[in-house]
Scaffold this motif. Structure first.
Motif, PDB file in Angstrom:
ATOM      1  N   ARG A  50      49.030 -18.719 157.535  1.00  9.56           N
ATOM      2  CA  ARG A  50      49.412 -19.106 155.668  1.00  9.56           C
ATOM      3  C   ARG A  50      50.085 -19.888 156.205  1.00  9.56           C
ATOM      4  NH1 ARG A  50      48.184 -12.647 156.095  1.00  9.56           N
ATOM      5  NH2 ARG A  50      46.085 -12.779 154.460  1.00  9.56           N
ATOM      6  N   TRP A  51      51.282 -19.982 156.917  1.00  9.05           N
ATOM      7  CA  TRP A  51      52.616 -19.756 157.254  1.00  9.05           C
ATOM      8  C   TRP A  51      52.267 -21.980 157.526  1.00  9.05           C
ATOM      9  CZ3 TRP A  51      56.142 -17.029 161.137  1.00  9.05           C
ATOM     10  CH2 TRP A  51      56.023 -16.275 160.301  1.00  9.05           C
ATOM     11  N   PHE A  52      51.154 -22.289 157.366  1.00 13.86           N
ATOM     12  CA  PHE A  52      51.020 -23.815 158.027  1.00 13.86           C
ATOM     13  C   PHE A  52      50.327 -24.260 156.534  1.00 13.86           C
ATOM     14  CE2 PHE A  52      48.570 -23.096 162.396  1.00 13.86           C
ATOM     15  CZ  PHE A  52      50.044 -22.836 163.135  1.00 13.86           C
ATOM     16  N   GLU A  53      49.701 -23.225 155.891  1.00 12.32           N
ATOM     17  CA  GLU A  53      49.651 -23.862 154.304  1.00 12.32           C
ATOM     18  C   GLU A  53      50.632 -23.742 153.382  1.00 12.32           C
ATOM     19  OE1 GLU A  53      47.641 -21.634 150.497  1.00 12.32           O
ATOM     20  OE2 GLU A  53      46.225 -21.890 152.256  1.00 12.32           O
TER      21      GLU A  53
ATOM     22  N   GLY B 230      49.985 -25.700 165.927  1.00 14.10           N
ATOM     23  CA  GLY B 230      48.521 -25.267 165.524  1.00 14.10           C
ATOM     24  C   GLY B 230      48.251 -26.890 165.233  1.00 14.10           C
ATOM     25  N   THR B 231      47.060 -26.828 164.495  1.00 15.35           N
ATOM     26  CA  THR B 231      46.338 -27.736 162.989  1.00 15.35           C
ATOM     27  C   THR B 231      45.623 -27.618 162.381  1.00 15.35           C
ATOM     28  OG1 THR B 231      44.048 -27.961 165.002  1.00 15.35           O
ATOM     29  CG2 THR B 231      46.477 -29.444 165.802  1.00 15.35           C
TER      30      THR B 231
ATOM     31  N   THR C 271      43.100 -24.766 163.788  1.00 13.27           N
ATOM     32  CA  THR C 271      43.250 -23.595 165.238  1.00 13.27           C
ATOM     33  C   THR C 271      44.944 -23.658 165.079  1.00 13.27           C
ATOM     34  OG1 THR C 271      44.439 -26.504 166.641  1.00 13.27           O
ATOM     35  CG2 THR C 271      42.016 -25.849 166.164  1.00 13.27           C
ATOM     36  N   CYS C 272      45.356 -22.292 166.382  1.00 11.60           N
ATOM     37  CA  CYS C 272      46.258 -22.125 166.425  1.00 11.60           C
ATOM     38  C   CYS C 272      46.345 -21.631 167.674  1.00 11.60           C
ATOM     39  CB  CYS C 272      46.834 -20.885 165.342  1.00 11.60           C
ATOM     40  SG  CYS C 272      48.148 -20.319 165.374  1.00 11.60           S
ATOM     41  N   GLN C 273      47.655 -21.564 168.342  1.00 11.94           N
ATOM     42  CA  GLN C 273      48.331 -21.629 169.791  1.00 11.94           C
ATOM     43  C   GLN C 273      49.466 -20.689 169.841  1.00 11.94           C
ATOM     44  OE1 GLN C 273      47.967 -25.083 168.818  1.00 11.94           O
ATOM     45  NE2 GLN C 273      45.763 -24.651 169.402  1.00 11.94           N
TER      46      GLN C 273
ATOM     47  N   VAL D 118      46.388 -32.259 160.465  1.00 10.73           N
ATOM     48  CA  VAL D 118      47.858 -32.357 160.677  1.00 10.73           C
ATOM     49  C   VAL D 118      48.348 -31.004 161.672  1.00 10.73           C
ATOM     50  CG1 VAL D 118      49.475 -30.829 159.008  1.00 10.73           C
ATOM     51  CG2 VAL D 118      47.942 -31.944 157.507  1.00 10.73           C
ATOM     52  N   LYS D 119      48.996 -31.339 162.075  1.00 10.45           N
ATOM     53  CA  LYS D 119      49.351 -30.829 163.147  1.00 10.45           C
ATOM     54  C   LYS D 119      51.618 -30.127 162.677  1.00 10.45           C
ATOM     55  CE  LYS D 119      52.305 -31.798 167.478  1.00 10.45           C
ATOM     56  NZ  LYS D 119      52.986 -32.364 168.465  1.00 10.45           N
TER      57      LYS D 119
END
Length: 143
Positions: free
Chosen positions: A27-30, A104-105, A60-62, A89-90
């Motif tokens: 969600r934070w990525f978005e 993440g990507t 993806t998320c690490q 997107v990175k």
């Protein structure tokens, strides 16, 4: 100059162990991606008003280090690839101590609202130019 996105971790985003639940990072990525798009002058709302949607194809998320309630997440966003039809997107998430906590990507495509692929190069050259200028700026910053 693109400013990193900041998010203060909410209590409801924690899990039973008191750490931020893994699903919230997506969600934070978005949130960060939408903020980034706003900063480059190409809002999702404007794209949608023009009949273009941009679904997520892959994410993806690490998880490297934990984050907790009330931590301030600083999220750096970089568009790493753009073809006119797709973009990648990175993400890098840092806590308030500048410790890298998550990376993440995400990969996206451009489609019409009826689900047909769209090439921005052909259908929206002004949008295409924005993406190309961002990619060029990223390359200059890497040098």
């Amino acid at each position: 100059m693109i400013k990193p996105y900041q998010h203060v971790a909410k209590y409801y985003e924690t899990d039973q162990m008191g750490i931020i639940h893994h699903s919230n990072y997506i969600r934070w990525f978005e949130e960060a991606r939408i903020d980034y798009m706003n900063q480059i002058g190409l809002t999702y709302k404007e794209m949608e008003n023009q009949g273009i949607i941009s679904p997520v194809l892959e994410v993806t998320c690490q998880y490297l280090n934990m984050m907790y309630f009330d931590d301030t997440a600083t999220i750096k966003v970089i568009i790493t690839d753009y073809t006119g039809v797709r973009f990648s997107v990175k993400y890098e998430v840092y806590n308030q101590n500048n410790k890298l906590c998550t990376t993440g990507t995400s990969r996206h495509c451009f489609m019409s609202k009826d689900g047909k692929p769209i090439s921005l190069k052909r259908s929206k050259p002004e949008f295409d130019q924005l993406f190309k200028s961002v990619i060029q700026q990223n390359k200059l910053e890497d040098e």
